[in-house]
Design a protein around this motif. Sequence first.
Motif, PDB file in Angstrom:
ATOM      1  N   UNK A 245       4.732  -9.217 -13.291  1.00 39.25           N
ATOM      2  CA  UNK A 245       3.488 -10.483 -12.333  1.00 39.25           C
ATOM      3  C   UNK A 245       2.928  -8.973 -12.185  1.00 39.25           C
ATOM      4  N   UNK A 246       1.264  -9.891 -12.022  1.00 34.41           N
ATOM      5  CA  UNK A 246       0.249  -9.155 -11.357  1.00 34.41           C
ATOM      6  C   UNK A 246       0.443  -8.489  -9.321  1.00 34.41           C
ATOM      7  N   UNK A 247       0.367  -7.354  -8.930  1.00 34.23           N
ATOM      8  CA  UNK A 247       0.402  -7.178  -8.159  1.00 34.23           C
ATOM      9  C   UNK A 247      -1.043  -6.339  -7.459  1.00 34.23           C
ATOM     10  N   UNK A 248      -1.599  -6.860  -6.391  1.00 34.97           N
ATOM     11  CA  UNK A 248      -2.545  -5.810  -5.308  1.00 34.97           C
ATOM     12  C   UNK A 248      -2.478  -4.885  -4.466  1.00 34.97           C
ATOM     13  N   UNK A 249      -2.538  -3.903  -4.244  1.00 35.41           N
ATOM     14  CA  UNK A 249      -2.001  -3.521  -3.055  1.00 35.41           C
ATOM     15  C   UNK A 249      -3.773  -2.739  -2.249  1.00 35.41           C
ATOM     16  N   UNK A 250      -3.439  -3.556  -1.014  1.00 36.71           N
ATOM     17  CA  UNK A 250      -4.953  -2.469  -0.345  1.00 36.71           C
ATOM     18  C   UNK A 250      -5.455  -1.225  -0.338  1.00 36.71           C
ATOM     19  N   UNK A 251      -5.900  -0.569   0.136  1.00 35.77           N
ATOM     20  CA  UNK A 251      -6.731   0.799  -0.055  1.00 35.77           C
ATOM     21  C   UNK A 251      -5.434   2.103   0.754  1.00 35.77           C
ATOM     22  N   UNK A 252      -4.713   1.000   1.999  1.00 38.29           N
ATOM     23  CA  UNK A 252      -3.672   2.119   1.977  1.00 38.29           C
ATOM     24  C   UNK A 252      -2.283   2.113   2.011  1.00 38.29           C
ATOM     25  N   UNK A 253      -1.513   0.793   0.923  1.00 44.04           N
ATOM     26  CA  UNK A 253      -0.861   0.358   0.142  1.00 44.04           C
ATOM     27  C   UNK A 253      -0.178  -0.690   0.108  1.00 44.04           C
ATOM     28  N   UNK A 254      -1.202  -1.162   1.506  1.00 46.89           N
ATOM     29  CA  UNK A 254       0.108  -2.332   1.851  1.00 46.89           C
ATOM     30  C   UNK A 254      -0.618  -3.482   0.480  1.00 46.89           C
ATOM     31  N   UNK A 255       0.894  -4.481   0.435  1.00 49.45           N
ATOM     32  CA  UNK A 255       0.450  -5.522  -0.602  1.00 49.45           C
ATOM     33  C   UNK A 255      -0.008  -6.845  -0.172  1.00 49.45           C
ATOM     34  N   UNK A 256      -1.160  -7.142  -0.576  1.00 48.58           N
ATOM     35  CA  UNK A 256      -2.680  -8.107  -1.159  1.00 48.58           C
ATOM     36  C   UNK A 256      -1.935  -9.372  -1.467  1.00 48.58           C
ATOM     37  N   UNK A 257      -1.248  -9.135  -2.867  1.00 49.94           N
ATOM     38  CA  UNK A 257      -0.927 -10.462  -3.445  1.00 49.94           C
ATOM     39  C   UNK A 257       0.216  -9.574  -4.989  1.00 49.94           C
ATOM     40  N   UNK A 258       0.749 -10.408  -4.836  1.00 54.39           N
ATOM     41  CA  UNK A 258       1.867 -10.342  -5.849  1.00 54.39           C
ATOM     42  C   UNK A 258       1.570 -12.052  -6.900  1.00 54.39           C
TER      43      UNK A 258
END
Length: 505
Positions: A245-258
């Motif tokens: 799966x594709x995972x996106x994290x924000x600049x602080x490392x919090x998950x934005x999307x999966x």
Amino acid sequence: MTRRITIDPITRLEGHGKIEVFLDADGNAESAFLQVPELRGFERFCVGRPAEEMPQLTAHVCGVCPAAHHIAAARALDALYGVVPPAAARKLQALYYNLFIFEDHLLHYWYMGGPDFYAGSSAPAPMRSIVGVLAKVGADLGRRILGARKEARELMAAIAGRTIHPVFALPGGVSRPLDPETVRRARELAPGLVRFAADTLESFRAAVLGSGEYGEALSSEVYRVRCHSMGMVDEAGRLTFLDGALRVVDPQGGELARFQPRDWLLHLAERVEPWTYAKLTFLKAKGWTGFTEGDESGLYRVGPLARLNVARAMATPRAEAERQRLFDALGWPAHQTLAFHWARLVEALQAAEAVEALAADPDLEAREPSQVRTVPAPLAGPSEGVGVVEAPRGTLIHHYATDADGLLTAANLVVASQHNAAPVQISVRKAARGLIRNGKVDPALLNQLEMAFRAYDPCNACASHALPGELPLIVTVRGPDGAVREVIRRRESTEDDGADAGAGE
């Protein structure tokens, strides 16, 4: 009066590119752009072709990353035909693909990025190459550099038919089982590839991390971009190059999307700018915010450093230990652009460990064609399929649509260097503003500016899909009287030395 600096061509990358830097009246960099001045147009001339040709056709997009396009196309066809390859076929593809990741990452490190570290940015131009690297590391390591790539590429050719432009992946699996001799060679060579990947990391720590010049640059704000990160992970959150799966994290490392690869259009969007043939991507949840950093920016990076940021762990033990070492030194998530080189070596170690494990798998001994391919049924009507892999440079998306006869009605290739296109612009602009002051320019400084894009290992031939892509730049500048105006800048000629410090126009 304004001045312009042009670096044309930029060097040590796949494809063509140029950098235009515009200076203010004091000779300080005011704006900078990396342009992709070539149009390949693969998406357009794939339309009308039989879908089953795409693994072979798209392998010709580029001579550096044909394996990535080949496997991404095969994955898209699996989805389009609704077919699941046998386990042995998946493992054969994974063996081939991890060999490719290992070989490609080490190609970039030693041949393209390495000269900046081992020879140094102020070395004479002929030494800013593999020649300078070999002069620095010595004959023994030099032979191993050349030998490890040769071994990996020969094994890739034995699996896929050819080293470049592979021909073995098909919808539903692969064209033939491995012969016993290739299995034996894979098992014999794999431990040496792991040792070489580990030794390359050791060389990096000793010769590069220990260098004052690189350490300064690594920690400098000039080479830092704070934005989101995207990469592929498996069900456990570990880094994977295939089937995740594709995972996106924000600049602080919090998950934005999966999300699953088939849902990419729900999360990502593309746009074009008139001054480049490369499309740019952004996160739909944030929208297009221009070339900006931070939490509210719509930009994200892909590739080795982004994948390490996104993954909860590496998939192999030695690589995970190295990942932890990187983040212990740099913090997590890491935004230092030059750390892409370090992350690249961590991934090369995972790829080598994966090759060793896959080579030992008894499924490689499958001998029957039915064990390595499930032949798909004919299409019942128009169909659509998405295939996604993690190419060495980052996430690669192939999205196809066909009519009822299996002829392509649309093809979209969203390559890693498109995902990174906007962050690269930020990197080049920040490096130009940080390095070029008071009109002072020399070859070493221009090479330091090129380091800002080279860390991404861009593949501009893969990225050049957008029309229009006009080379004139419309740039906002401030004149000597303080007035702001828009001007069109054109490059009229190419200087022999590749860098134009320019007179005022």
